[in-house]
Write an enzyme that holds these catalytic residues in place. Structure first.
Site, mmCIF file in Angstrom:
data_model
loop_
_atom_site.group_PDB
_atom_site.id
_atom_site.type_symbol
_atom_site.label_atom_id
_atom_site.label_comp_id
_atom_site.label_asym_id
_atom_site.label_seq_id
_atom_site.Cartn_x
_atom_site.Cartn_y
_atom_site.Cartn_z
ATOM 1 N N LYS A 1 -3.223 11.185 5.144
ATOM 2 C CA LYS A 1 -2.594 10.266 6.237
ATOM 3 C C LYS A 1 -1.612 10.873 6.708
ATOM 4 C CE LYS A 1 -3.922 6.910 2.247
ATOM 5 N NZ LYS A 1 -5.411 6.744 3.121
ATOM 6 N N ASP B 1 17.335 9.305 -8.587
ATOM 7 C CA ASP B 1 18.839 9.696 -8.607
ATOM 8 C C ASP B 1 19.439 9.591 -7.561
ATOM 9 O OD1 ASP B 1 18.442 10.272 -11.423
ATOM 10 O OD2 ASP B 1 18.606 12.573 -11.112
ATOM 11 N N LYS C 1 3.433 4.384 -1.043
ATOM 12 C CA LYS C 1 3.496 5.306 -2.261
ATOM 13 C C LYS C 1 4.721 6.107 -2.001
ATOM 14 C CE LYS C 1 -1.222 5.070 -0.564
ATOM 15 N NZ LYS C 1 -1.785 3.985 -1.311
ATOM 16 N N ASP D 1 2.781 19.297 18.570
ATOM 17 C CA ASP D 1 3.577 20.464 18.822
ATOM 18 C C ASP D 1 5.016 20.280 18.490
ATOM 19 O OD1 ASP D 1 4.399 19.735 22.052
ATOM 20 O OD2 ASP D 1 2.609 19.043 21.201
ATOM 21 N N HIS E 1 -8.075 12.112 1.224
ATOM 22 C CA HIS E 1 -7.213 10.538 1.319
ATOM 23 C C HIS E 1 -5.919 10.867 2.240
ATOM 24 C CE1 HIS E 1 -5.138 7.299 -0.806
ATOM 25 N NE2 HIS E 1 -6.257 6.561 -0.413
ATOM 26 N N HIS F 1 0.831 -1.145 -0.149
ATOM 27 C CA HIS F 1 0.149 -0.015 -0.022
ATOM 28 C C HIS F 1 0.888 1.392 -0.044
ATOM 29 C CE1 HIS F 1 -3.122 2.803 1.770
ATOM 30 N NE2 HIS F 1 -3.783 1.893 0.722
#
Length: 488
Positions: free
Chosen positions: A416, A203, A198, A421, A414, A196
């Site tokens: 996440k 480079d 991403k 602080d 979407h 899941h």
């Protein structure tokens, strides 16, 4: 522990029982042995001075591979930029805005000179999967075109979750025919979860990580948040180790190593973060990963990262996620999983930390999620004013026109991420147990409390995004809605 000397030989050596003269004999042998060793060392030093006059106590031999301390600093001029995808038609009455994920992806592809590694859940950058012919798919199609153009010129590697039969394969087939190397990670067989995560590594010095999938809707129809870090080879190398783990597991029949080879290990974690300058500000950074079985030595599992960030908070904890469920929602039989929920309640009750949850409400929202959220929000209604807790839960709804409602799996917040602080946490997982126990995800954790530049800290920027969304017209208190179907 067994001795390497057989018992009968120990008898022959006089060690089977005490002998009156044994101690004196052993002492003499010891003295003689030490004298021999000292003589040999002296001879070796004299021989060294004759053969290698440049090596002496005042000129010690150089160490070609010095060990790196756990507090190693990175001197790269690392620059971090928060990114967003704002769905078409979603407008804020706020000055808080960040560059688009689409533009950052274009810049990364256009600036790549040698390699591009992408870890992804699935690929559908064209509009073939929805058959809606929506013009907003043009940005995704543009990204796919640019990637196919560089695939024959650079080293392009893609680690992707093994697609299900109903999922489109066209994008991956195009990239493969253009020269990209693709490995499918069979997470269902390995852990019963999915890949899941991403992120991009470009480079070996630039990275992207965030909530956006390789999906055209993630650029124009879904609200997303991520970050790009430029010119930061030390951080890119560490994220590269997580990619290499996926790449290794993408080989047919490879089991999950236990333990992982040392080449996958890291010295950077919640206890010993990487010290580096981000936007000219001293920062402490590390990358976490899930599931725990994918974490080589030194890597902080993602759930431990989340709990640790909450533990360190002193004033507030703001969380923005699509799904929040204290359950193993994809496991059968159903199981309760309260690690995060318990920590939030504990921080609010014991530490008096302000807790704010901004959770998405859309057509795929499970009714049980709202019940759990109402339970959490109800703690703020404690009658005893001395024990009143500062917890609020709000639902975020992305508006949709009649035409936009025809686009499946779109029009949702979407995000996440979490901000306190002290720390900014940008992840790739929804917040339910399966994502941390069985599913592969990753997160970037940044402590940049004090800023030494004119630019605000990452925490301050992420807090501003949260508060913009929290006080917007798209956000309402969970107590105001009893039927999510009519509301979402």
């Amino acid at each position: 522990m067994k001795s390497d000397i057989p018992y009968d030989r120990m008898v022959d050596m006089g060690l089977r029982r005490e002998d009156p003269n044994r101690k004196a004999l052993m002492y003499a042998r010891c003295v003689l042995g030490l004298a021999c060793v000292a003589t040999l060392l002296l001879a070796a030093l004299m021989l060294q001075s004759l053969l290698f006059p440049g090596l002496s106590p005042s000129h010690p031999a150089p160490n070609p591979r010095p060990s790196l301390p756990l507090t190693e600093t990175c001197s790269d001029p690392c620059q971090i930029v928060l990114l967003e995808s704002i769905p078409e038609g979603l407008e804020f009455n706020s000055s808080v805005a960040h560059p688009s994920i689409y533009q950052a992806w274009l810049d990364l592809i256009g600036g790549a000179r040698s390699s591009l590694d992408i870890a992804s859940f699935y690929w559908t950058l064209t509009n073939k999967d929805t058959s809606t012919s929506d013009p907003s798919a043009s940005q995704g199609e543009d990204i796919l075109k640019k990637l196919s153009e560089v695939s024959g010129k650079l080293s392009v590697r893609i680690a992707v979750n093994t697609p299900q039969q109903r999922q489109p394969h066209d994008d991956l087939e195009l990239l493969k025919s253009s020269g990209a190397n693709i490995r499918m990670v069979n997470m269902k067989e390995l852990t019963s979860g999915v890949l899941h995560t991403k992120f991009w590594v470009v480079d070996k010095k630039h990275i992207y990580i965030g909530s956006a999938n390789m999906d055209w809707r993630s650029l124009t129809q879904v609200k997303e948040l991520g970050a790009v870090v430029y010119n930061c080879s030390c951080l890119a190398a560490d994220l590269g180790k997580i990619f290499e783990a996926y790449w290794f597991l993408g080989q047919s029949g490879e089991p999950i190593p236990s333990p992982w080879p040392s080449s996958f290990s890291t010295p950077y974690n919640k206890d010993t973060p990487l010290q580096l300058p981000l936007n000219n500000t001293p920062s402490r950074v590390y990358l976490s990963s899930s599931p725990p079985s994918f974490c080589a030595a030194g890597r902080t599992p993602d759930i431990q990262s989340i709990l640790s960030v909450m533990e360190d908070a002193q004033q507030f904890i703001y969380v923005a996620v699509m799904n929040y469920l204290p359950t193993m929602e994809f496991s059968y039989p159903k199981r309760y999983w309260a690690d995060i929920d318990t920590q939030l309640r504990r921080m609010a009750y014991e530490r008096r930390v302000k807790v704010r949850l901004l959770v998405s409400c859309w057509v795929s929202t499970q009714p049980v999620m709202l019940s759990f959220l109402r339970s959490l929000a109800s703690l703020a209604s404690v009658e005893d004013p001395k024990r009143k807790l500062d917890i609020e839960v709000r639902l975020f709804v992305v508006p949709a026109t009649a035409k936009q409602k025809e686009i499946p799996f779109a029009r949702v917040n979407h995000n996440k991420y979490m901000v306190t602080d002290k720390v900014a946490y940008i992840g790739t997982s929804n917040w339910s147990g399966d994502y941390f126990v069985h599913t592969a995800g990753s997160a970037l954790v940044i402590n940049q409390t004090t800023s030494e530049s004119s630019e605000s800290t990452v925490q301050a920027q992420l807090k501003a995004v949260f508060e913009r969304d929290w006080y917007s017209s798209y956000s309402t208190d969970i107590s105001q809605h009893s039927n999510h179907k009519t509301f979402c």
